[in-house]
Design an enzyme around this catalytic site. Structure first.
Site, PDB file in Angstrom:
ATOM      1  N   LYS A  80      12.231   7.461  -0.544  1.00 41.47           N
ATOM      2  CA  LYS A  80      11.071   6.872   0.118  1.00 41.47           C
ATOM      3  C   LYS A  80      11.481   5.753   1.062  1.00 41.47           C
ATOM      4  CE  LYS A  80       7.686   7.614  -3.612  1.00 41.47           C
ATOM      5  NZ  LYS A  80       6.705   6.915  -4.475  1.00 41.47           N
TER       6      LYS A  80
ATOM      7  N   GLY B 288       0.908   5.838   4.176  1.00 44.42           N
ATOM      8  CA  GLY B 288       0.137   6.983   4.661  1.00 44.42           C
ATOM      9  C   GLY B 288       0.754   8.324   4.344  1.00 44.42           C
ATOM     10  N   GLY B 289       1.584   8.377   3.287  1.00 43.08           N
ATOM     11  CA  GLY B 289       2.209   9.634   2.905  1.00 43.08           C
ATOM     12  C   GLY B 289       3.383  10.028   3.764  1.00 43.08           C
TER      13      GLY B 289
ATOM     14  N   HIS C  61      -2.033  11.412  -9.500  1.00 37.24           N
ATOM     15  CA  HIS C  61      -2.017  10.205  -8.667  1.00 37.24           C
ATOM     16  C   HIS C  61      -3.306   9.452  -8.968  1.00 37.24           C
ATOM     17  CE1 HIS C  61      -1.203   8.390  -4.418  1.00 37.24           C
ATOM     18  NE2 HIS C  61      -1.803   7.527  -5.211  1.00 37.24           N
TER      19      HIS C  61
ATOM     20  N   LYS D 257      -4.179  12.118   1.066  1.00 36.99           N
ATOM     21  CA  LYS D 257      -5.289  12.472   0.190  1.00 36.99           C
ATOM     22  C   LYS D 257      -6.391  13.230   0.923  1.00 36.99           C
ATOM     23  CE  LYS D 257      -4.210   8.059  -1.950  1.00 36.99           C
ATOM     24  NZ  LYS D 257      -4.618   6.640  -2.026  1.00 36.99           N
TER      25      LYS D 257
ATOM     26  N   GLU E  84       2.883   1.783  -5.897  1.00 36.25           N
ATOM     27  CA  GLU E  84       2.817   0.871  -4.767  1.00 36.25           C
ATOM     28  C   GLU E  84       1.497   0.128  -4.782  1.00 36.25           C
ATOM     29  OE1 GLU E  84       3.292   3.773  -1.657  1.00 36.25           O
ATOM     30  OE2 GLU E  84       1.157   3.706  -1.168  1.00 36.25           O
TER      31      GLU E  84
ATOM     32  N   ARG F 229      -5.210  -3.723   1.218  1.00 34.88           N
ATOM     33  CA  ARG F 229      -6.334  -3.537   2.146  1.00 34.88           C
ATOM     34  C   ARG F 229      -7.422  -2.754   1.442  1.00 34.88           C
ATOM     35  NH1 ARG F 229      -5.532   1.819   2.821  1.00 34.88           N
ATOM     36  NH2 ARG F 229      -3.403   2.596   2.945  1.00 34.88           N
TER      37      ARG F 229
ATOM     38  N   ARG G 111     -12.722  14.087   2.242  1.00 35.48           N
ATOM     39  CA  ARG G 111     -12.440  13.662   3.612  1.00 35.48           C
ATOM     40  C   ARG G 111     -12.606  14.851   4.554  1.00 35.48           C
ATOM     41  NH1 ARG G 111      -7.192   9.608   3.474  1.00 35.48           N
ATOM     42  NH2 ARG G 111      -7.596   8.641   1.449  1.00 35.48           N
TER      43      ARG G 111
END
Length: 448
Positions: free
Chosen positions: A158, A164-165, A208, A237, A288, A292, A338
């Site tokens: 990572k 943001g993936g 997740h 997501k 993580e 925000r 979404r």
């Protein structure tokens, strides 16, 4: 409370922040690019300021232009939404230096938690459980491979500055590691200007799950329950819900307590999200912190009745939290889908264009957060999120049925425009999802 707030974002989150401000009697200033001059938030705001051309680097990521717009408009505070400058510690520091309140955590806290390796170190100190892996960024491929070999494959590499993936790669075999390590470093440098990476064990069948926290400037912090975000494509997501199906209440309460512990230990202020992975044995591991408001915050609002944006504003204005942990009540189940302007049949390729028809769903207990309208031209320059459909019900099966009804009602048409509505309905209809037994691999399985 602030008299004027500048909204340093676009799309549905800009509209969402504006509505919270309006309910609190706060004047709003919308900044926008040339591409967004006719956007919904520009039409709705008390004042708008054009800050640059379409490319985000020259508009929404142009910190100097945003600060100048705040000064010119008399804004006392800036709400960054999500994405863009929302987790930029340098920007938060510049706001502070100019006497403008940044609606988010203090710059030093954001810098510590925004870097994934220093966040891992901070949570280790706070006593939160982590997957086996590196705490510090890895210096070279050889030391990284030695660590990966000791952890056991699969592992995930990572980017320390990722989000943001993006900026992560899974390695299944030892002989793939060196090549993938170099590729991930190069990608991280290109995407984030920072090539540092770390390695941790990869859970192939993980859930997740994230915890929403609120913390004030007076040493108080609470959590508002969990959200399951396991339905993802390319680590991004698509569906979020609360409560997380199939997880014992005792487990989610421990996760909530761990998130509050982490927030208090690091001096967090504002709304934030602590993200965890949950394995098949119901053990959880810190992943993580998102410093925000999250895209998926509405599902928490639907089951708690708490306006998270309004609470962000109150905390930023120096007010203590109005709620204690025992005051938080979670009622029913909520699901968010979404709706992106993408074609799932072409690997979710964006399909921007003119909306000749835009009819969002309605009906009992359905909420739609959107910036779309008939005649709106969805730009190619930005994220493809068009709307979020949120359904609430007393129980999860009813929430799923309500969501399917809402998705079927959603009318979006335009030349070459596709949405994820049909695919999202496929997710809702999936037996694995309906039973709450899905994991982060569901989308890949549905696509074959």
């Amino acid at each position: 409370m602030f008299e004027t707030i500048l909204i340093a974002n676009r799309g549905e989150i800009a509209v969402r922040v504006l509505r919270a401000c309006r309910e609190l009697g706060i004047r709003t200033v919308a900044v926008h690019s040339t591409e967004d001059r006719d956007s919904a938030v520009v039409r709705m705001a008390d004042q708008s300021v054009q800050i640059g051309p379409a490319p985000a680097k020259r508009s929404y990521l142009n910190a100097a232009a945003v600060i100048e717009a705040a000064k010119q408009s008399g804004a006392q505070a800036i709400h960054p939404g999500y994405g863009f400058l929302s987790e930029d510690a340098d920007f938060a520091e510049v706001c502070e230096a100019n006497g403008i309140t940044f609606i988010g955590p203090p710059p030093a806290v954001m810098a510590r938690l925004g870097d994934k390796t220093s966040a891992r170190a901070a949570m280790t100190e706070a006593g939160l459980p982590l997957l086996p892996g590196s705490v510090e960024p890895l210096a070279d491929a050889e030391s990284a491979k030695r660590l990966a070999d000791s952890i056991g494959y699969p592992v995930i590499i990572k980017a320390a500055a990722g989000g943001g993936g993006r900026g992560m790669s899974i390695v299944h075999e030892a002989d793939e590691f060196a090549r993938t390590y170099q590729q991930t470093k190069a990608t991280a440098l290109q995407l984030f200007g920072d090539g540092r990476v770390y390695v941790e064990r990869y859970l192939a069948s993980a859930r997740h799950v994230e915890i929403q926290v609120l913390a004030d400037q007076h040493g108080n912090a609470i959590h508002l329950g969990e959200r399951d975000c396991s339905v993802q494509r390319r680590h991004q997501k698509l569906v979020e819900e609360t409560p997380a199906p199939g997880l014992p209440k005792e487990l989610t309460e421990r996760m909530g307590a761990a998130a509050v512990q982490g927030a208090l230990a690091t001096g967090y202020v504002g709304a934030g999200t602590f993200e965890f992975l949950v394995d098949t044995e119901n053990d959880f591991y810190f992943m993580e912190v998102n410093c925000r408001i999250q895209v998926e915050h509405p599902v928490t609002e639907m089951v708690t009745g708490i306006d998270l944006i309004a609470e962000q504003l109150r905390v930023a204005a120096g007010e203590p939290l109005r709620l204690r942990q025992e005051d938080v009540r979670l009622d029913g189940a909520a699901i968010e889908c979404r709706v992106n302007v993408e074609d799932p049949r072409r690997d979710f390729a964006p399909t921007p264009g003119l909306l000749t028809r835009f009819v969002p769903p309605g009906g009992p207990f359905v909420r739609v957060d959107t910036h779309g309208f008939t005649g709106y031209k969805v730009p190619a320059a930005y994220d493809s999120l068009l709307a979020k459909v949120i359904a609430w019900a007393p129980d999860r099966p009813t929430a799923i049925a309500r969501m399917r009804r809402a998705l079927a009602e959603f009318g979006v048409e335009g030349p070459g425009v596709h949405t994820t509505c049909e695919f999202l309905d496929q997710v809702m209809a999936d037996a694995e999802f309906a039973e709450g037994k899905h994991d982060t691999g569901l989308v890949a399985r549905l696509l074959g």
